[in-house]
Design an enzyme around this catalytic site. Structure first.
Site, PDB file in Angstrom:
ATOM      1  N   HIS A  36     -15.629  20.935  21.410  1.00 51.78           N
ATOM      2  CA  HIS A  36     -16.812  21.349  20.649  1.00 51.78           C
ATOM      3  C   HIS A  36     -17.670  22.258  21.506  1.00 51.78           C
ATOM      4  O   HIS A  36     -17.491  22.345  22.723  1.00 51.78           O
ATOM      5  CB  HIS A  36     -17.603  20.132  20.139  1.00 51.78           C
ATOM      6  CG  HIS A  36     -18.189  19.264  21.201  1.00 51.78           C
ATOM      7  ND1 HIS A  36     -17.416  18.591  22.133  1.00 51.78           N
ATOM      8  CD2 HIS A  36     -19.478  18.927  21.476  1.00 51.78           C
ATOM      9  CE1 HIS A  36     -18.209  17.876  22.923  1.00 51.78           C
ATOM     10  NE2 HIS A  36     -19.470  18.076  22.559  1.00 51.78           N
ATOM     11  N   ASP A  64     -21.707  21.390  27.991  1.00 48.63           N
ATOM     12  CA  ASP A  64     -20.956  20.645  29.013  1.00 48.63           C
ATOM     13  C   ASP A  64     -19.459  20.627  28.732  1.00 48.63           C
ATOM     14  O   ASP A  64     -18.682  20.184  29.581  1.00 48.63           O
ATOM     15  CB  ASP A  64     -21.512  19.218  29.188  1.00 48.63           C
ATOM     16  CG  ASP A  64     -21.625  18.444  27.885  1.00 48.63           C
ATOM     17  OD1 ASP A  64     -21.885  19.062  26.839  1.00 48.63           O
ATOM     18  OD2 ASP A  64     -21.460  17.212  27.912  1.00 48.63           O
ATOM     19  N   HIS A  96     -19.211  13.334  16.015  1.00 51.94           N
ATOM     20  CA  HIS A  96     -20.218  13.646  17.033  1.00 51.94           C
ATOM     21  C   HIS A  96     -21.404  14.306  16.326  1.00 51.94           C
ATOM     22  O   HIS A  96     -21.485  14.298  15.096  1.00 51.94           O
ATOM     23  CB  HIS A  96     -19.565  14.549  18.094  1.00 51.94           C
ATOM     24  CG  HIS A  96     -20.374  14.747  19.332  1.00 51.94           C
ATOM     25  ND1 HIS A  96     -21.033  13.731  19.984  1.00 51.94           N
ATOM     26  CD2 HIS A  96     -20.623  15.876  20.073  1.00 51.94           C
ATOM     27  CE1 HIS A  96     -21.653  14.217  21.046  1.00 51.94           C
ATOM     28  NE2 HIS A  96     -21.429  15.505  21.120  1.00 51.94           N
ATOM     29  N   ASP A 118     -16.164  14.539  22.151  1.00 49.89           N
ATOM     30  CA  ASP A 118     -17.109  13.441  22.170  1.00 49.89           C
ATOM     31  C   ASP A 118     -17.111  12.803  20.784  1.00 49.89           C
ATOM     32  O   ASP A 118     -17.086  13.518  19.786  1.00 49.89           O
ATOM     33  CB  ASP A 118     -18.514  13.967  22.452  1.00 49.89           C
ATOM     34  CG  ASP A 118     -18.699  14.501  23.877  1.00 49.89           C
ATOM     35  OD1 ASP A 118     -17.765  14.432  24.677  1.00 49.89           O
ATOM     36  OD2 ASP A 118     -19.786  15.037  24.170  1.00 49.89           O
ATOM     37  N   HIS A 124     -16.365  11.291  31.417  1.00 47.91           N
ATOM     38  CA  HIS A 124     -17.562  11.771  30.720  1.00 47.91           C
ATOM     39  C   HIS A 124     -18.669  10.709  30.848  1.00 47.91           C
ATOM     40  O   HIS A 124     -19.239  10.226  29.872  1.00 47.91           O
ATOM     41  CB  HIS A 124     -17.231  12.043  29.240  1.00 47.91           C
ATOM     42  CG  HIS A 124     -18.262  12.877  28.522  1.00 47.91           C
ATOM     43  ND1 HIS A 124     -19.338  12.323  27.868  1.00 47.91           N
ATOM     44  CD2 HIS A 124     -18.372  14.213  28.350  1.00 47.91           C
ATOM     45  CE1 HIS A 124     -20.065  13.286  27.303  1.00 47.91           C
ATOM     46  NE2 HIS A 124     -19.498  14.445  27.591  1.00 47.91           N
TER      47      HIS A 124
END
Lengths: 316, 316
Positions: A66, A70, A144, A212, A270
């Site tokens: 995505h 980060d 997410h 995520d 993560h």
């Protein structure tokens, strides 16, 4: 009979949104024989590659889950390095199609002599699937705060030759290759031998990359039977409410995904900057409450060998 | 009488286009009392700030010389960190106006909750000049492969109070502040005292930041009388032809700029990845052939104190 094989996960960075002294932003290279799959290049991936001994020439795919910084701010540096180093082969890049505008900005972020050959694969739909060298790359949407795809790589199944059976049936030398290619040969002694008689099924291996996300069906689907599962565990259980709110997993939830999916080796990563080295045993302990198999809490610049395929069955 | 002052250069990264094991991409923070001027944030600046103990709250200005990646790919991460950390004050950003499109891509590179207050100063013309807190920021075009501005910061001159003269003329306590503000006071003894009688001129200090460029008039003009000069020295003299071709300086040329401009402390940086630690003495030695003053070859995470202003003249 198999080609020389190098399969490993090279961990480039393991922080979540904020880097720490010991954890750079996200980044993971899966070396799969001649292929190099770079997942989620966060800022600084270019230098982490250098520190890990990875060349831009080693890359063949970049998979972005995505378009949060980060997970993607390292993309411009990696592509510019591909150009600068004269990498002659194309680099395929996969990312959520709804992130197209951000992708374009990253791809052309600053002025450089753009000789990189990049093929883009913007992802749409519930289960986009692409050939990726000898593997199949499949993506599925996760849950997410913005559109996010998790990834999975599958090796096709094949057959493992059984030397004892080949010998017993008189298949030697070049005949072995011909049997593999054509499925049937006649030996010098006049015996017809089929591939099935001299080999056994060899299931393909698989790799899953899940981040995520909060818990969702597709996290399990991506991880299904994966030999190696890299999955985010941003938080510990005490912060489960934060994890749910921001679309992340706890270590125990990551373990639960691995257990229910029947994954092999579980790699947690993560990690939120709120935790320090003293908290690391808790990540392992909490994941172990839900997953009984091997667990690694990833560290920057760590090499994690890809699990070996199951041993051949006895052939005597 | 002066406010508490912290003036130093914090070196965040010192490589040229390609980072090395010991040199991150470019990045320099000039702390000037309450101001923080970040020059040329290359990729990874966000993490270098962390390693150097710099907070996003410390920043007030970001000055980008040009839109090559090694001088600007860290901008998105820094701005996103400003937003994430809730920095309440505006961050001013200066960059060549012809790089506007690249700047926009970096400013909005990926998805984030954009609460950063950023004021943009796209630079045009031969000598744009802006107020920057208590200082004046001046930029001048350099000679590189794309539009590039070097920077200079000037402190206005002031007056340094002379305690012995104040005492002799009977100016004490709150009268001193009034004399500084109003230029003239009458003492309890009825004596009229002017500021000039009790003080001496204090020249302002200056800082110059010169990269990337081949030798050109503006390199000298920017460095003119600077107390601290940070200047690129990508190459050694053996590679002078490469330096000229790609728009860079050698260490000897950097020394020449410092010498002719009458600069104070010379800081060499932006070192090509072709050199290693064993070559470093050569940078210092070659620069010393042209510049007789103090020279530092910058290292990542180094603190370089700003040179102290000249001592007051004797007042007895």
């Amino acid at each position: 009979m198999a080609a020389v094989s190098l399969r490993e996960l090279l961990v480039l960075g393991t922080s979540s949104a904020v880097p720490t002294r010991h954890r750079n932003h996200n980044g993971y290279l899966l070396r799969w024989d001649g292929e190099g799959f770079l997942f989620d290049p966060g800022e600084g991936t270019q230098r982490q590659m250098l520190l890990a001994g990875v060349s831009a020439h080693d890359l063949t795919w970049i998979c972005v889950t995505h378009l949060h910084g980060d997970h993607s701010l390292g993309l411009p540096g990696v592509i510019q390095r591909v150009a600068r180093d004269g990498v002659p082969h194309p680099i395929a890049v996969a990312y959520p199609a709804t992130g197209e505008e951000y992708y374009r900005r990253l791809r052309h972020a600053t002025s450089f002599l753009d000789t990189a050959v990049v093929t883009e694969h913007p992802l749409t739909g519930p289960r986009p699937s692409l050939p990726a060298g000898p593997l199949t790359l499949t993506a599925r949407p996760l849950s997410h705060s913005i559109d996010t795809y998790g990834y999975r790589l599958d090796e096709p199944g094949g057959r493992r030759m059984l030397p004892d059976r080949l010998g017993a049936l008189g298949v030697h030398g070049p005949l072995v290759g011909r049997l593999q290619r054509e499925g049937v040969v006649t030996t010098p002694a006049g015996v017809t031998v089929t591939l099935d008689e001299c080999s056994e099924p060899r299931p393909g291996q698989s790799f899953a990359f899940v981040m995520d996300t909060r818990l969702c069906d597709n996290a399990y689907a991506l991880a299904e039977g994966a030999d190696l599962l890299v999955i985010e565990s941003t938080f510990l259980s005490a912060e489960a409410e934060l994890a749910e709110r921001y679309g992340h997993l706890t270590a125990a939830q990551a373990g639960h995904v691995a257990a229910r999916a029947g994954a092999g080796h579980l790699v947690l990563t993560h990690v939120s900057e709120r935790y320090d080295a003293a908290d690391e045993p808790r990540f392992l302990a909490e994941a172990a409450t839900t997953y009984p198999g091997p667990i690694t809490l990833a560290h920057d610049l760590q090499h994690i060998p890809f699990p070996r395929p199951p041993r051949p069955t006895a052939t005597t």
